[in-house]
Design an enzyme around this catalytic site. Sequence first.
Site, PDB file in Angstrom:
ATOM      1  CB  SER A  37      -0.971   0.010   1.189  1.00 50.63           C
ATOM      2  OG  SER A  37      -2.011  -0.915   0.987  1.00 50.63           O
TER       3      SER A  37
ATOM      4  CE  LYS B 236      -3.798   0.791  -0.751  1.00 52.65           C
ATOM      5  NZ  LYS B 236      -4.520   0.485   0.508  1.00 52.65           N
TER       6      LYS B 236
ATOM      7  CE1 TYR C  67      -5.076  -1.105  -4.238  1.00 50.10           C
ATOM      8  CE2 TYR C  67      -5.769  -3.392  -3.963  1.00 50.10           C
ATOM      9  CZ  TYR C  67      -5.387  -2.179  -3.418  1.00 50.10           C
ATOM     10  OH  TYR C  67      -5.302  -2.041  -2.061  1.00 50.10           O
TER      11      TYR C  67
ATOM     12  CE1 TYR D 165      -4.568   1.761   4.547  1.00 51.48           C
ATOM     13  CE2 TYR D 165      -3.050   0.460   5.869  1.00 51.48           C
ATOM     14  CZ  TYR D 165      -3.472   0.936   4.635  1.00 51.48           C
ATOM     15  OH  TYR D 165      -2.785   0.585   3.513  1.00 51.48           O
TER      16      TYR D 165
ATOM     17  CB  VAL E 166       0.020  -5.534   4.551  1.00 48.68           C
ATOM     18  CG1 VAL E 166      -1.173  -4.765   5.072  1.00 48.68           C
ATOM     19  CG2 VAL E 166      -0.147  -5.949   3.099  1.00 48.68           C
TER      20      VAL E 166
END
Length: 310
Positions: free
Chosen positions: A66, A69, A193, A241, A259
């Site tokens: 991530s 992103k 993705y 998050y 992760v």
Amino acid sequence: MEEDKLQRILDQVADAAFATADKGRVADYIPELAAVDPDQFAIAVARPGHPTLTAGRAQKAFSIQSVSKVFTLAVALGKLGDRLWNRVGREPSGQAFDSVILLEQEKGRPRNPFINAGAIVTTDAVLEGSEPKEALAAILRFVREAAGDDAIHINDSVAQSEIATGHRNFALAHYLLSHGNLQHPPELTLGTYFHQCAIEMNCAQLADAGLFLTACDGAPRMVSPSRIRRINALMMTCGHYDGSGDYAYRVGLPGKSGVGGGILTIAPGIASIAVWAPGLNRYGNSKLGTEAMQRLTDLTGWSVFGAAAG
């Protein structure tokens, strides 16, 4: 800060990480990541005009997951501009990164571009007018240019592992589609993705790739200064998050986790810092990486909430 002093700090941070008994738990729901040895740590600091300093296993490649992103968001904003915000919000989620509940409550508009649903929408936006291979090539090209390294690649085994086990992400994509917030078939958007998340880098490369977000003199000019400010703001409020508040409290800098155990952190006007330790905490963020970044900012004074030590 002088290079030898900063190097001593990095060595001290790495020594403390290796000496910590509780290293967290790897992301065992992705088979390729479940096999990674948790007893690893690396940190790198990049500053314009200075050599990139490292400690630990800083040349060991890992799946950035991530953290990608951040780069995809920069590409999407470059392609769509503020039109992107019609489809995804800019608020902290307060929920797990793969929450379905929040997406249902808010009728298919993800809270921010860093939770999985928001990142799926952002990837879908990059696909606008492009084939998946072209969109993925644009993202990878941006990462390579930011890092100044054409050797950065995608680990196809990790991508295929995610495709085979990404049932929750498929559920999110279908829910987005049901609300008209997905413009491409779920398998195309998610294929892009998952491959984006499978970009593989080492800490030195990742720190170099984040330099454009420091807005330092001599840093790569990949996006406008106003966009740098906004991406950093989103990293601060949403980059970890439901652990974003905890990271801001402990570290005091914008950061984005993955992760795979990586964290990219920006000290605006000073440095780009990458840390990697595969074991995760309860939020799904690197346990040792978070602790290391807290130790680093304590020792350097690099916090947006206090004066830098230089």
